[in-house]
Design a protein around this motif. Structure first.
Motif, PDB file in Angstrom:
ATOM      1  N   ARG A  64       0.810  -1.216   0.000  1.00 40.81           N
ATOM      2  CA  ARG A  64       0.000   0.000   0.000  1.00 40.81           C
ATOM      3  C   ARG A  64       0.838   1.258   0.000  1.00 40.81           C
ATOM      4  NH1 ARG A  64      -5.019  -0.438   3.893  1.00 40.81           N
ATOM      5  NH2 ARG A  64      -5.375   1.488   2.776  1.00 40.81           N
ATOM      6  N   GLN A  65       2.092   1.148   0.368  1.00 36.16           N
ATOM      7  CA  GLN A  65       2.997   2.291   0.318  1.00 36.16           C
ATOM      8  C   GLN A  65       4.176   1.896  -0.548  1.00 36.16           C
ATOM      9  OE1 GLN A  65       4.014   3.241   4.343  1.00 36.16           O
ATOM     10  NE2 GLN A  65       1.967   3.936   4.826  1.00 36.16           N
ATOM     11  N   HIS A  66       4.749   2.881  -1.222  1.00 36.09           N
ATOM     12  CA  HIS A  66       5.908   2.599  -2.053  1.00 36.09           C
ATOM     13  C   HIS A  66       6.751   3.859  -2.193  1.00 36.09           C
ATOM     14  CE1 HIS A  66       2.987   4.165  -5.006  1.00 36.09           C
ATOM     15  NE2 HIS A  66       4.058   4.685  -5.580  1.00 36.09           N
ATOM     16  N   MET A  67       7.983   3.689  -2.657  1.00 33.70           N
ATOM     17  CA  MET A  67       8.855   4.835  -2.889  1.00 33.70           C
ATOM     18  C   MET A  67       8.692   5.326  -4.318  1.00 33.70           C
ATOM     19  SD  MET A  67      12.392   3.993  -0.907  1.00 33.70           S
ATOM     20  CE  MET A  67      12.546   2.310  -1.480  1.00 33.70           C
ATOM     21  N   ASP A  68       8.653   6.626  -4.483  1.00 31.75           N
ATOM     22  CA  ASP A  68       8.699   7.273  -5.788  1.00 31.75           C
ATOM     23  C   ASP A  68      10.080   7.882  -5.922  1.00 31.75           C
ATOM     24  OD1 ASP A  68       6.082   6.690  -6.538  1.00 31.75           O
ATOM     25  OD2 ASP A  68       5.289   8.512  -5.637  1.00 31.75           O
ATOM     26  N   LEU A  69      10.857   7.372  -6.853  1.00 34.75           N
ATOM     27  CA  LEU A  69      12.213   7.839  -7.083  1.00 34.75           C
ATOM     28  C   LEU A  69      12.254   8.577  -8.414  1.00 34.75           C
ATOM     29  CD1 LEU A  69      13.907   4.470  -6.083  1.00 34.75           C
ATOM     30  CD2 LEU A  69      13.497   6.461  -4.619  1.00 34.75           C
ATOM     31  N   SER A  70      13.247   9.420  -8.615  1.00 31.76           N
ATOM     32  CA  SER A  70      13.354  10.138  -9.882  1.00 31.76           C
ATOM     33  C   SER A  70      14.790  10.106 -10.373  1.00 31.76           C
ATOM     34  CB  SER A  70      12.859  11.580  -9.746  1.00 31.76           C
ATOM     35  OG  SER A  70      13.674  12.297  -8.852  1.00 31.76           O
ATOM     36  N   ALA A  71      14.948  10.301 -11.667  1.00 34.48           N
ATOM     37  CA  ALA A  71      16.259  10.296 -12.302  1.00 34.48           C
ATOM     38  C   ALA A  71      16.242  11.295 -13.455  1.00 34.48           C
ATOM     39  CB  ALA A  71      16.596   8.911 -12.820  1.00 34.48           C
ATOM     40  N   PRO A  72      17.386  11.922 -13.755  1.00 31.87           N
ATOM     41  CA  PRO A  72      17.416  12.896 -14.842  1.00 31.87           C
ATOM     42  C   PRO A  72      17.135  12.276 -16.210  1.00 31.87           C
ATOM     43  CG  PRO A  72      19.588  12.718 -13.792  1.00 31.87           C
ATOM     44  CD  PRO A  72      18.637  11.837 -13.046  1.00 31.87           C
ATOM     45  N   ASP A  73      17.515  11.012 -16.429  1.00 31.92           N
ATOM     46  CA  ASP A  73      17.294  10.319 -17.704  1.00 31.92           C
ATOM     47  C   ASP A  73      16.499   9.050 -17.413  1.00 31.92           C
ATOM     48  OD1 ASP A  73      17.440   8.757 -20.011  1.00 31.92           O
ATOM     49  OD2 ASP A  73      19.500   9.368 -20.473  1.00 31.92           O
ATOM     50  N   GLU A  88      10.086  -4.881 -14.410  1.00 36.73           N
ATOM     51  CA  GLU A  88       9.202  -3.795 -14.837  1.00 36.73           C
ATOM     52  C   GLU A  88       7.766  -4.318 -14.835  1.00 36.73           C
ATOM     53  OE1 GLU A  88       8.192  -1.194 -18.788  1.00 36.73           O
ATOM     54  OE2 GLU A  88      10.310  -1.607 -18.387  1.00 36.73           O
ATOM     55  N   LEU A  89       6.879  -3.595 -14.141  1.00 30.25           N
ATOM     56  CA  LEU A  89       5.480  -4.005 -14.065  1.00 30.25           C
ATOM     57  C   LEU A  89       4.629  -3.282 -15.093  1.00 30.25           C
ATOM     58  CD1 LEU A  89       5.103  -4.188 -10.186  1.00 30.25           C
ATOM     59  CD2 LEU A  89       5.606  -6.046 -11.802  1.00 30.25           C
ATOM     60  N   TYR A  90       4.774  -1.966 -15.187  1.00 29.95           N
ATOM     61  CA  TYR A  90       4.049  -1.205 -16.199  1.00 29.95           C
ATOM     62  C   TYR A  90       4.570   0.220 -16.257  1.00 29.95           C
ATOM     63  CZ  TYR A  90       1.165   0.202 -12.168  1.00 29.95           C
ATOM     64  OH  TYR A  90       0.740   0.660 -10.955  1.00 29.95           O
ATOM     65  N   ARG A  91       4.146   0.939 -17.302  1.00 32.51           N
ATOM     66  CA  ARG A  91       4.537   2.334 -17.509  1.00 32.51           C
ATOM     67  C   ARG A  91       3.293   3.212 -17.502  1.00 32.51           C
ATOM     68  NH1 ARG A  91       9.733   3.088 -20.735  1.00 32.51           N
ATOM     69  NH2 ARG A  91      10.821   1.131 -20.339  1.00 32.51           N
ATOM     70  N   GLU A  92       3.481   4.433 -17.043  1.00 34.98           N
ATOM     71  CA  GLU A  92       2.385   5.411 -17.003  1.00 34.98           C
ATOM     72  C   GLU A  92       2.845   6.722 -17.640  1.00 34.98           C
ATOM     73  OE1 GLU A  92      -0.724   5.138 -15.990  1.00 34.98           O
ATOM     74  OE2 GLU A  92      -0.654   3.209 -14.967  1.00 34.98           O
ATOM     75  N   ASN A  93       1.875   7.459 -18.171  1.00 30.08           N
ATOM     76  CA  ASN A  93       2.139   8.784 -18.722  1.00 30.08           C
ATOM     77  C   ASN A  93       0.899   9.619 -18.462  1.00 30.08           C
ATOM     78  OD1 ASN A  93       2.508  11.102 -20.281  1.00 30.08           O
ATOM     79  ND2 ASN A  93       3.507   9.989 -21.934  1.00 30.08           N
ATOM     80  N   VAL A 100       7.729   4.698 -14.404  1.00 30.75           N
ATOM     81  CA  VAL A 100       7.716   3.249 -14.582  1.00 30.75           C
ATOM     82  C   VAL A 100       7.583   2.609 -13.207  1.00 30.75           C
ATOM     83  CG1 VAL A 100       8.989   1.261 -15.489  1.00 30.75           C
ATOM     84  CG2 VAL A 100       9.204   3.501 -16.610  1.00 30.75           C
ATOM     85  N   VAL A 101       6.715   1.617 -13.117  1.00 28.32           N
ATOM     86  CA  VAL A 101       6.504   0.895 -11.869  1.00 28.32           C
ATOM     87  C   VAL A 101       7.291  -0.416 -11.946  1.00 28.32           C
ATOM     88  CG1 VAL A 101       4.789  -0.154 -10.335  1.00 28.32           C
ATOM     89  CG2 VAL A 101       4.220   1.921 -11.633  1.00 28.32           C
ATOM     90  N   PHE A 102       8.089  -0.656 -10.896  1.00 33.54           N
ATOM     91  CA  PHE A 102       8.935  -1.841 -10.818  1.00 33.54           C
ATOM     92  C   PHE A 102       8.598  -2.645  -9.569  1.00 33.54           C
ATOM     93  CE2 PHE A 102      11.593   1.306 -12.981  1.00 33.54           C
ATOM     94  CZ  PHE A 102      12.111   0.576 -14.040  1.00 33.54           C
ATOM     95  N   ALA A 103       9.121  -3.867  -9.535  1.00 32.70           N
ATOM     96  CA  ALA A 103       9.146  -4.678  -8.319  1.00 32.70           C
ATOM     97  C   ALA A 103      10.610  -5.014  -8.039  1.00 32.70           C
ATOM     98  CB  ALA A 103       8.336  -5.951  -8.489  1.00 32.70           C
ATOM     99  N   ASP A 104      11.023  -4.890  -6.774  1.00 30.09           N
ATOM    100  CA  ASP A 104      12.391  -5.269  -6.404  1.00 30.09           C
ATOM    101  C   ASP A 104      12.466  -6.804  -6.363  1.00 30.09           C
ATOM    102  OD1 ASP A 104      11.553  -6.199  -3.859  1.00 30.09           O
ATOM    103  OD2 ASP A 104      12.318  -4.457  -2.800  1.00 30.09           O
ATOM    104  N   PHE A 110       8.055  -0.095  -6.488  1.00 28.90           N
ATOM    105  CA  PHE A 110       8.581   1.258  -6.415  1.00 28.90           C
ATOM    106  C   PHE A 110       8.475   1.864  -7.814  1.00 28.90           C
ATOM    107  CE2 PHE A 110      12.161  -1.388  -7.498  1.00 28.90           C
ATOM    108  CZ  PHE A 110      12.964  -0.637  -8.346  1.00 28.90           C
ATOM    109  N   CYS A 111       8.485   3.182  -7.873  1.00 30.26           N
ATOM    110  CA  CYS A 111       8.344   3.896  -9.142  1.00 30.26           C
ATOM    111  C   CYS A 111       9.594   4.722  -9.425  1.00 30.26           C
ATOM    112  CB  CYS A 111       7.151   4.847  -9.113  1.00 30.26           C
ATOM    113  SG  CYS A 111       5.576   4.027  -8.856  1.00 30.26           S
TER     114      CYS A 111
END
Length: 116
Positions: A64-73, A88-93, A100-104, A110-111
């Motif tokens: 129910r909670q997750h981390m939202d991370l960001s990157a320049p590229d 990779e689970l899915y992509r959103e726009n 992009v939503v991932f699973a560790d 995490f996104c």
């Protein structure tokens, strides 16, 4: 009085390997291992630590909670995260904001988004 964030803690069946995976992914270091039941990762520039605690009964279903991370590229980071072993689970726009939503390796979601 107000609450402050002390740490982001993730449940794990085997916290050592998961903590090392996240340390590698974020450029962090393992700061504590606590007899294998609780690992702490310090990440430069985050201001908060990641905790990984051993649990015998994982939470079923989507976290129910997750981390939202960001990157320049975003695309370069997607490639790096996948090469590190994430799924990779899915992509959103949404109106040009992409993530992009991932699973560790243990399935915790995490996104990663482009810089915003």
């Amino acid at each position: 009085m107000a609450l402050t964030l002390g740490m982001i803690t993730i449940d794990s069946a085997d916290p050592g390997p998961l903590a090392r995976w996240w340390a590698e992914l974020t450029g962090g270091t393992i700061e504590q291992e606590n007899d294998g039941w609780f690992h702490v990762v310090g990440v430069p520039g985050w201001g908060h630590k990641l905790g990984f605690q051993k649990v015998d009964d994982p939470t079923p279903g989507k976290n129910r909670q997750h981390m939202d991370l960001s990157a320049p590229d975003l695309e370069a980071e997607v490639d790096r995260v996948l090469a590190a072993g994430a799924t990779e689970l899915y992509r959103e726009n949404m109106d040009g904001f992409r993530w992009v939503v991932f699973a560790d390796p243990e399935g915790n979601r995490f996104c990663v988004s482009g810089a915003h």
